[in-house]
Design a protein around this motif. Structure first.
Motif, PDB file in Angstrom:
ATOM      1  N   MET A 197       0.808  -1.216   0.000  1.00 49.70           N
ATOM      2  CA  MET A 197       0.000   0.000   0.000  1.00 49.70           C
ATOM      3  C   MET A 197       0.845   1.272   0.000  1.00 49.70           C
ATOM      4  O   MET A 197       0.427   2.290  -0.546  1.00 49.70           O
ATOM      5  CB  MET A 197      -0.916   0.010   1.227  1.00 49.70           C
ATOM      6  N   SER A 198       2.010   1.245   0.633  1.00 47.19           N
ATOM      7  CA  SER A 198       2.914   2.395   0.637  1.00 47.19           C
ATOM      8  C   SER A 198       4.329   1.888   0.823  1.00 47.19           C
ATOM      9  O   SER A 198       4.556   0.849   1.447  1.00 47.19           O
ATOM     10  CB  SER A 198       2.548   3.410   1.719  1.00 47.19           C
ATOM     11  N   ASP A 199       5.280   2.651   0.263  1.00 40.83           N
ATOM     12  CA  ASP A 199       6.679   2.222   0.262  1.00 40.83           C
ATOM     13  C   ASP A 199       7.540   3.478   0.392  1.00 40.83           C
ATOM     14  O   ASP A 199       7.578   4.307  -0.523  1.00 40.83           O
ATOM     15  CB  ASP A 199       6.972   1.487  -1.044  1.00 40.83           C
ATOM     16  N   VAL A 200       8.200   3.626   1.522  1.00 44.33           N
ATOM     17  CA  VAL A 200       8.985   4.828   1.826  1.00 44.33           C
ATOM     18  C   VAL A 200      10.453   4.458   1.968  1.00 44.33           C
ATOM     19  O   VAL A 200      10.801   3.536   2.722  1.00 44.33           O
ATOM     20  CB  VAL A 200       8.493   5.489   3.131  1.00 44.33           C
ATOM     21  N   THR A 201      11.298   5.172   1.267  1.00 42.98           N
ATOM     22  CA  THR A 201      12.733   5.170   1.543  1.00 42.98           C
ATOM     23  C   THR A 201      13.050   6.495   2.204  1.00 42.98           C
ATOM     24  O   THR A 201      12.936   7.555   1.579  1.00 42.98           O
ATOM     25  CB  THR A 201      13.553   4.991   0.254  1.00 42.98           C
ATOM     26  N   ASP A 202      13.405   6.452   3.481  1.00 41.13           N
ATOM     27  CA  ASP A 202      13.566   7.669   4.271  1.00 41.13           C
ATOM     28  C   ASP A 202      15.042   8.085   4.283  1.00 41.13           C
ATOM     29  O   ASP A 202      15.845   7.570   5.053  1.00 41.13           O
ATOM     30  CB  ASP A 202      13.059   7.458   5.690  1.00 41.13           C
ATOM     31  N   ASN A 203      15.357   9.039   3.414  1.00 38.62           N
ATOM     32  CA  ASN A 203      16.714   9.582   3.345  1.00 38.62           C
ATOM     33  C   ASN A 203      16.893  10.838   4.186  1.00 38.62           C
ATOM     34  O   ASN A 203      17.927  11.504   4.090  1.00 38.62           O
ATOM     35  CB  ASN A 203      17.073   9.902   1.889  1.00 38.62           C
ATOM     36  N   ASP A 204      15.893  11.133   5.007  1.00 39.54           N
ATOM     37  CA  ASP A 204      15.922  12.329   5.848  1.00 39.54           C
ATOM     38  C   ASP A 204      16.713  12.034   7.120  1.00 39.54           C
ATOM     39  O   ASP A 204      16.159  11.644   8.151  1.00 39.54           O
ATOM     40  CB  ASP A 204      14.485  12.743   6.177  1.00 39.54           C
ATOM     41  N   SER A 205      18.025  12.213   7.045  1.00 39.26           N
ATOM     42  CA  SER A 205      18.892  11.883   8.179  1.00 39.26           C
ATOM     43  C   SER A 205      18.648  12.783   9.382  1.00 39.26           C
ATOM     44  O   SER A 205      19.024  12.443  10.506  1.00 39.26           O
ATOM     45  CB  SER A 205      20.364  11.961   7.758  1.00 39.26           C
ATOM     46  N   LEU A 206      18.002  13.925   9.181  1.00 39.87           N
ATOM     47  CA  LEU A 206      17.717  14.832  10.296  1.00 39.87           C
ATOM     48  C   LEU A 206      16.564  14.343  11.162  1.00 39.87           C
ATOM     49  O   LEU A 206      16.560  14.559  12.380  1.00 39.87           O
ATOM     50  CB  LEU A 206      17.386  16.229   9.758  1.00 39.87           C
ATOM     51  N   ASN A 207      15.584  13.708  10.549  1.00 36.63           N
ATOM     52  CA  ASN A 207      14.336  13.425  11.256  1.00 36.63           C
ATOM     53  C   ASN A 207      13.957  11.952  11.348  1.00 36.63           C
ATOM     54  O   ASN A 207      13.081  11.606  12.139  1.00 36.63           O
ATOM     55  CB  ASN A 207      13.182  14.170  10.579  1.00 36.63           C
ATOM     56  N   ARG A 208      14.566  11.097  10.563  1.00 39.53           N
ATOM     57  CA  ARG A 208      14.166   9.695  10.579  1.00 39.53           C
ATOM     58  C   ARG A 208      14.595   9.017  11.878  1.00 39.53           C
ATOM     59  O   ARG A 208      15.480   9.494  12.587  1.00 39.53           O
ATOM     60  CB  ARG A 208      14.767   8.970   9.378  1.00 39.53           C
ATOM     61  N   LYS A 209      13.956   7.897  12.164  1.00 34.45           N
ATOM     62  CA  LYS A 209      14.299   7.087  13.336  1.00 34.45           C
ATOM     63  C   LYS A 209      14.718   5.698  12.877  1.00 34.45           C
ATOM     64  O   LYS A 209      14.106   5.121  11.985  1.00 34.45           O
ATOM     65  CB  LYS A 209      13.105   6.981  14.290  1.00 34.45           C
ATOM     66  N   GLN A 210      15.741   5.157  13.517  1.00 30.59           N
ATOM     67  CA  GLN A 210      16.246   3.833  13.170  1.00 30.59           C
ATOM     68  C   GLN A 210      15.719   2.735  14.095  1.00 30.59           C
ATOM     69  O   GLN A 210      15.853   1.550  13.780  1.00 30.59           O
ATOM     70  CB  GLN A 210      17.773   3.847  13.206  1.00 30.59           C
ATOM     71  N   SER A 211      15.141   3.121  15.222  1.00 30.05           N
ATOM     72  CA  SER A 211      14.588   2.135  16.158  1.00 30.05           C
ATOM     73  C   SER A 211      13.609   2.850  17.071  1.00 30.05           C
ATOM     74  O   SER A 211      13.562   4.088  17.121  1.00 30.05           O
ATOM     75  CB  SER A 211      15.706   1.474  16.978  1.00 30.05           C
ATOM     76  N   GLY A 212      12.827   2.067  17.801  1.00 30.86           N
ATOM     77  CA  GLY A 212      11.892   2.685  18.736  1.00 30.86           C
ATOM     78  C   GLY A 212      10.752   1.749  19.100  1.00 30.86           C
ATOM     79  O   GLY A 212      10.721   0.578  18.730  1.00 30.86           O
ATOM     80  N   PHE A 213       9.801   2.305  19.833  1.00 31.41           N
ATOM     81  CA  PHE A 213       8.700   1.525  20.381  1.00 31.41           C
ATOM     82  C   PHE A 213       7.636   1.219  19.330  1.00 31.41           C
ATOM     83  O   PHE A 213       7.474   1.943  18.351  1.00 31.41           O
ATOM     84  CB  PHE A 213       8.050   2.281  21.545  1.00 31.41           C
ATOM     85  N   ILE A 214       6.898   0.142  19.603  1.00 36.33           N
ATOM     86  CA  ILE A 214       5.711  -0.249  18.849  1.00 36.33           C
ATOM     87  C   ILE A 214       4.497   0.015  19.716  1.00 36.33           C
ATOM     88  O   ILE A 214       4.504  -0.251  20.926  1.00 36.33           O
ATOM     89  CB  ILE A 214       5.777  -1.743  18.478  1.00 36.33           C
ATOM     90  N   GLY A 215       3.430   0.549  19.117  1.00 37.51           N
ATOM     91  CA  GLY A 215       2.187   0.760  19.842  1.00 37.51           C
ATOM     92  C   GLY A 215       1.025   0.868  18.884  1.00 37.51           C
ATOM     93  O   GLY A 215       1.207   1.091  17.680  1.00 37.51           O
ATOM     94  N   VAL A 216      -0.178   0.681  19.415  1.00 34.53           N
ATOM     95  CA  VAL A 216      -1.385   0.868  18.609  1.00 34.53           C
ATOM     96  C   VAL A 216      -2.254   1.933  19.264  1.00 34.53           C
ATOM     97  O   VAL A 216      -2.189   2.166  20.466  1.00 34.53           O
ATOM     98  CB  VAL A 216      -2.152  -0.448  18.388  1.00 34.53           C
ATOM     99  N   GLN A 217      -3.101   2.560  18.465  1.00 36.01           N
ATOM    100  CA  GLN A 217      -3.701   3.843  18.820  1.00 36.01           C
ATOM    101  C   GLN A 217      -5.226   3.815  18.809  1.00 36.01           C
ATOM    102  O   GLN A 217      -5.844   3.106  18.008  1.00 36.01           O
ATOM    103  CB  GLN A 217      -3.220   4.873  17.789  1.00 36.01           C
TER     104      GLN A 217
END
Length: 239
Positions: A197-217
């Motif tokens: 449905m969507s495919d992102v390559t995040d080259n934004d080294s200023l704002n992207r995250k490489q790890s973190g929490f999982i949660g549902v909303q």
């Protein structure tokens, strides 16, 4: 991340991170979250309307490269999402900032990549994109100024994954659907019922995250109900 605290790995490498019995390894506001008949239920009723979005957060780790699969069902007016590689908001309980696989009952947005409390829409449903940093990042309010109509402006569309109508045919109304997220290095793919449905390559080294929490909303708005089951995680290497 020590996933063995939750469950042993299956032959395909996935582990169950929700046991279907209780909220072990999950933290959220019990006003909105419960386990019922083996299902993780998030619900807003007229007496518990929200002033801001709230999450139930998996506390078993902060994965980087992984696949996440779960089944979801949402009410007609529901608004929800699956956050990953997300950070906690210190000043707010049960709040996350980060990538989100969007889910909504009207299926206008289901499958898109939206960054909660960040760059907003990174890829609408049906787009393969490259995301770049904002111009003049040192200027005041540079992040906010690079968002127009709730979408990040520094992106390049690489390809179409299908039009809205054709992709909508893969999503079932008022029924169970499977959401599959693949996050590997800076590429983030969202599948619903096996369809990309969507495919992102995040080259934004200023704002992207490489790890973190999982949660549902559960999201602000009218009364709603969202259900999750078969929540499974598989860690990937970085190659």
């Amino acid at each position: 991340m020590n996933c063995k605290k939750v469950a042993e790995s299956k032959p395909d490498g996935f582990i169950n991170i929700f046991n279907g019995k209780n909220l072990e390894n999950w933290e959220g506001d019990p006003t909105y979250w419960r386990v019922q008949n083996g299902i993780l239920v998030g619900e807003i009723i007229p007496e518990t309307l929200l002033k801001r979005n709230t999450f139930i957060i998996w506390k078993g780790g902060a994965p980087s490269n992984f696949e996440l699969k779960l089944d979801f069902k949402i009410s007609d007016k529901g608004n929800s999402g699956i956050n990953y590689r997300s950070s906690l908001i210190d000043t707010l309980p049960f709040a996350l900032k980060g990538y989100q696989g969007d889910i909504d009952g009207s299926n206008r947005y289901t499958g898109m990549n939206y960054e909660e409390r960040g760059r907003t829409t990174l890829a609408p449903r049906g787009q393969k994109v490259i995301v770049n940093s904002q111009p003049n990042p040192e200027s005041e309010n540079s992040l906010k100024n690079n968002i127009v109509s709730n979408a990040w402006q520094s992106s390049e569309i690489l390809a179409s994954l299908g039009n809205q109508d054709s992709l909508l045919n893969y999503i079932k109304d008022n029924d169970w659907n499977t959401f599959h997220i693949i996050a590997k290095n800076n590429r983030l793919q969202h599948f619903v019922n096996g369809k990309l449905m969507s495919d992102v390559t995040d080259n934004d080294s200023l704002n992207r995250k490489q790890s973190g929490f999982i949660g549902v909303q559960v999201h602000t708005g009218p009364p709603m109900k969202v259900e999750f089951k078969n929540i499974q995680l598989k860690t990937l290497n970085s190659e």
